[in-house]
Write a protein that holds these residues in place. Structure first.
Motif, PDB file in Angstrom:
ATOM      1  N   TYR A  83       0.748  -1.148  -0.142  1.00 11.75           N
ATOM      2  CA  TYR A  83      -0.169   0.051   0.103  1.00 11.75           C
ATOM      3  C   TYR A  83       0.775   1.251   0.037  1.00 11.75           C
ATOM      4  N   GLU A  84       2.244   1.158   0.014  1.00 10.98           N
ATOM      5  CA  GLU A  84       3.033   2.250   0.201  1.00 10.98           C
ATOM      6  C   GLU A  84       3.689   2.648  -1.103  1.00 10.98           C
ATOM      7  N   GLY A  85       2.947   3.605  -1.883  1.00  8.47           N
ATOM      8  CA  GLY A  85       3.367   4.000  -3.252  1.00  8.47           C
ATOM      9  C   GLY A  85       2.151   4.867  -3.638  1.00  8.47           C
ATOM     10  N   HIS A  86       2.304   5.209  -5.247  1.00 11.53           N
ATOM     11  CA  HIS A  86       1.416   5.854  -5.795  1.00 11.53           C
ATOM     12  C   HIS A  86       1.175   5.334  -7.331  1.00 11.53           C
ATOM     13  N   VAL A  87      -0.061   5.441  -8.076  1.00  6.67           N
ATOM     14  CA  VAL A  87       0.032   5.458  -9.405  1.00  6.67           C
ATOM     15  C   VAL A  87       0.860   6.507  -9.869  1.00  6.67           C
ATOM     16  N   TYR A  88       1.552   6.327 -10.814  1.00  6.84           N
ATOM     17  CA  TYR A  88       2.356   7.296 -11.746  1.00  6.84           C
ATOM     18  C   TYR A  88       1.238   8.478 -12.376  1.00  6.84           C
ATOM     19  N   PRO A  89       1.436   9.678 -12.171  1.00  5.46           N
ATOM     20  CA  PRO A  89       0.618  10.819 -12.746  1.00  5.46           C
ATOM     21  C   PRO A  89       0.397  10.424 -14.346  1.00  5.46           C
ATOM     22  N   GLY A  90      -0.827  10.526 -14.720  1.00  7.01           N
ATOM     23  CA  GLY A  90      -1.115  10.443 -16.117  1.00  7.01           C
ATOM     24  C   GLY A  90      -1.480   8.806 -16.593  1.00  7.01           C
ATOM     25  N   ILE A  91      -1.476   7.978 -15.548  1.00  6.96           N
ATOM     26  CA  ILE A  91      -1.632   6.572 -15.856  1.00  6.96           C
ATOM     27  C   ILE A  91      -3.158   6.248 -16.100  1.00  6.96           C
ATOM     28  N   GLN A  92      -3.666   6.909 -15.006  1.00  5.52           N
ATOM     29  CA  GLN A  92      -5.177   6.430 -14.791  1.00  5.52           C
ATOM     30  C   GLN A  92      -5.927   7.113 -15.921  1.00  5.52           C
ATOM     31  N   LEU A  93      -5.713   8.394 -16.598  1.00  2.00           N
ATOM     32  CA  LEU A  93      -6.059   9.132 -17.731  1.00  2.00           C
ATOM     33  C   LEU A  93      -5.772   8.227 -19.030  1.00  2.00           C
ATOM     34  N   LEU A  94      -4.531   7.798 -18.807  1.00  2.00           N
ATOM     35  CA  LEU A  94      -4.316   6.972 -20.188  1.00  2.00           C
ATOM     36  C   LEU A  94      -5.031   5.565 -20.355  1.00  2.00           C
ATOM     37  N   LEU A  95      -5.371   4.892 -19.068  1.00  4.47           N
ATOM     38  CA  LEU A  95      -6.330   3.800 -19.000  1.00  4.47           C
ATOM     39  C   LEU A  95      -7.550   4.101 -19.761  1.00  4.47           C
ATOM     40  N   GLU A  96      -7.967   5.108 -18.918  1.00  6.29           N
ATOM     41  CA  GLU A  96      -9.498   5.690 -19.407  1.00  6.29           C
ATOM     42  C   GLU A  96      -9.618   5.780 -20.820  1.00  6.29           C
ATOM     43  N   ALA A  97      -8.676   6.483 -21.411  1.00 11.48           N
ATOM     44  CA  ALA A  97      -8.593   6.667 -22.876  1.00 11.48           C
ATOM     45  C   ALA A  97      -8.405   5.617 -23.757  1.00 11.48           C
ATOM     46  N   LEU A  98      -7.668   4.604 -23.195  1.00  8.35           N
ATOM     47  CA  LEU A  98      -7.476   3.401 -23.916  1.00  8.35           C
ATOM     48  C   LEU A  98      -8.639   2.618 -23.837  1.00  8.35           C
ATOM     49  N   LEU A  99      -9.439   2.305 -22.621  1.00  7.88           N
ATOM     50  CA  LEU A  99     -10.776   1.810 -22.597  1.00  7.88           C
ATOM     51  C   LEU A  99     -11.727   2.346 -23.756  1.00  7.88           C
ATOM     52  N   ALA A 100     -11.620   3.799 -23.655  1.00  9.59           N
ATOM     53  CA  ALA A 100     -12.799   4.285 -24.462  1.00  9.59           C
ATOM     54  C   ALA A 100     -12.416   4.074 -26.130  1.00  9.59           C
ATOM     55  N   ASP A 101     -11.145   3.549 -26.352  1.00 10.69           N
ATOM     56  CA  ASP A 101     -10.946   3.440 -27.669  1.00 10.69           C
ATOM     57  C   ASP A 101     -11.020   1.879 -28.029  1.00 10.69           C
ATOM     58  N   GLY A 102     -11.366   1.006 -27.178  1.00 10.34           N
ATOM     59  CA  GLY A 102     -11.896  -0.242 -27.205  1.00 10.34           C
ATOM     60  C   GLY A 102     -10.505  -1.362 -26.982  1.00 10.34           C
ATOM     61  N   ALA A 103      -9.540  -0.615 -26.274  1.00  9.61           N
ATOM     62  CA  ALA A 103      -8.536  -1.718 -26.201  1.00  9.61           C
ATOM     63  C   ALA A 103      -8.779  -2.607 -25.035  1.00  9.61           C
ATOM     64  N   LYS A 104      -8.347  -3.874 -25.090  1.00  4.58           N
ATOM     65  CA  LYS A 104      -8.331  -4.837 -23.859  1.00  4.58           C
ATOM     66  C   LYS A 104      -6.842  -4.744 -23.091  1.00  4.58           C
ATOM     67  N   LEU A 105      -7.270  -4.635 -21.806  1.00  9.22           N
ATOM     68  CA  LEU A 105      -5.737  -4.353 -20.962  1.00  9.22           C
ATOM     69  C   LEU A 105      -5.771  -5.402 -19.915  1.00  9.22           C
ATOM     70  N   TYR A 106      -4.418  -5.649 -19.594  1.00  7.43           N
ATOM     71  CA  TYR A 106      -3.941  -6.775 -19.047  1.00  7.43           C
ATOM     72  C   TYR A 106      -2.788  -6.567 -18.083  1.00  7.43           C
ATOM     73  N   ILE A 107      -2.649  -7.271 -17.076  1.00  4.94           N
ATOM     74  CA  ILE A 107      -1.346  -7.152 -16.480  1.00  4.94           C
ATOM     75  C   ILE A 107      -0.645  -8.275 -16.309  1.00  4.94           C
ATOM     76  N   ALA A 108       0.907  -8.326 -16.569  1.00  7.66           N
ATOM     77  CA  ALA A 108       1.697  -9.497 -16.268  1.00  7.66           C
ATOM     78  C   ALA A 108       2.887  -8.875 -15.404  1.00  7.66           C
ATOM     79  N   THR A 109       2.867  -9.425 -14.215  1.00  2.47           N
ATOM     80  CA  THR A 109       3.879  -9.044 -13.098  1.00  2.47           C
ATOM     81  C   THR A 109       4.413 -10.248 -12.501  1.00  2.47           C
ATOM     82  N   SER A 110       5.992 -10.114 -11.911  1.00  7.50           N
ATOM     83  CA  SER A 110       6.440 -11.258 -11.244  1.00  7.50           C
ATOM     84  C   SER A 110       6.092 -11.080  -9.940  1.00  7.50           C
ATOM     85  N   LYS A 111       5.065 -10.154  -9.258  1.00  4.03           N
ATOM     86  CA  LYS A 111       4.782 -10.015  -8.036  1.00  4.03           C
ATOM     87  C   LYS A 111       3.620 -11.208  -7.935  1.00  4.03           C
ATOM     88  N   GLN A 112       3.850 -11.662  -6.514  1.00  2.57           N
ATOM     89  CA  GLN A 112       2.879 -12.618  -6.399  1.00  2.57           C
ATOM     90  C   GLN A 112       1.489 -12.367  -6.545  1.00  2.57           C
TER      91      GLN A 112
END
Length: 216
Positions: A83-112
């Protein structure tokens, strides 16, 4: 969307600046193990690969030390660090715009994988992503394997219209191994020189550059 239909994002250093929590987790590990090592100097090298791999390759731990340090790391991270951190500025606006454009979004991370739902809820990111893939159990999984698992589960065939977006060499190598477009970002934890040496298809210095690449 002009170029990409499916976008796979790394998490740490790409969507979320998670360094404060990861650094505090490392400090906790070193303190509990009685080791006088410079956590601030080591943390960037430990972000990207699975934590067990980093403890072995970067800190030189033996099998027993890897087992203990990984358990301690997860203990702190699961209670506080994630919980210690923050979303990079501009990322949520980018994700909103990508969804509006019809993109499918996923996450692949080495985190558990067990941490992912709580992290995405905390940072208000869960609604953007169709699916996520994280590490499971004690087995070390490469980023390439995580991407493959995600693509197989979602029936995605290799295509230049699918992109892997991340801040470390593991993301670029993993994307190339799966024969998809690679987009390296320079605002995270990886070294820009190392990223560019791997010849990603695109390089985004800042979130604004990533926005330009993805949305045109």
């Amino acid at each position: 969307m002009a170029n990409f239909s499916h976008l796979i994002f790394d998490l740490d250093g790409t969507l979320v600046d998670s360094k404060p929590g990861l650094l505090n987790a490392l400090r906790f590990v070193l303190g509990e193990m009685g080791l006088d090592l410079p956590a601030e100097e080591l943390i960037d090298s430990l972000i990207g690969p699975p934590v067990q791999q980093g403890m072995r390759n970067i800190l030189g731990f033996n099998d027993r030390q890897v087992e203990i340090s990984s358990r301690l790391f997860r203990e702190y991270y699961g209670e506080k660090g994630m919980y210690e951190g923050h979303v990079y500025p501009g990322i949520q606006l980018l994700l909103e715009a990508l969804l509006a454009d019809g993109a499918k979004l996923y996450i692949a991370t080495s985190k558990q994988a067990v941490f992912l739902p709580a992290i995405l809820r905390h940072f208000e990111l869960e609604r953007y992503f169709d699916d996520t893939e994280g590490s499971e159990g004690a087995a070390l999984q490469t980023k390439a394997e995580l991407i493959t698992n995600l693509m197989d589960r979602n029936r995605l065939e290799p295509s230049h219209r699918i992109a892997m977006i991340g801040d470390t060499k593991f993301d670029v190598v993993g994307g190339k191994a799966n024969e998809i477009t690679t987009i390296a970002v320079g605002y995270g934890f990886g070294l820009n020189g190392d990223l560019q040496e791997l010849d990603p298809d695109y390089f985004a210095e800042e979130v604004d550059d990533l926005t330009e690449i993805l949305l045109g």
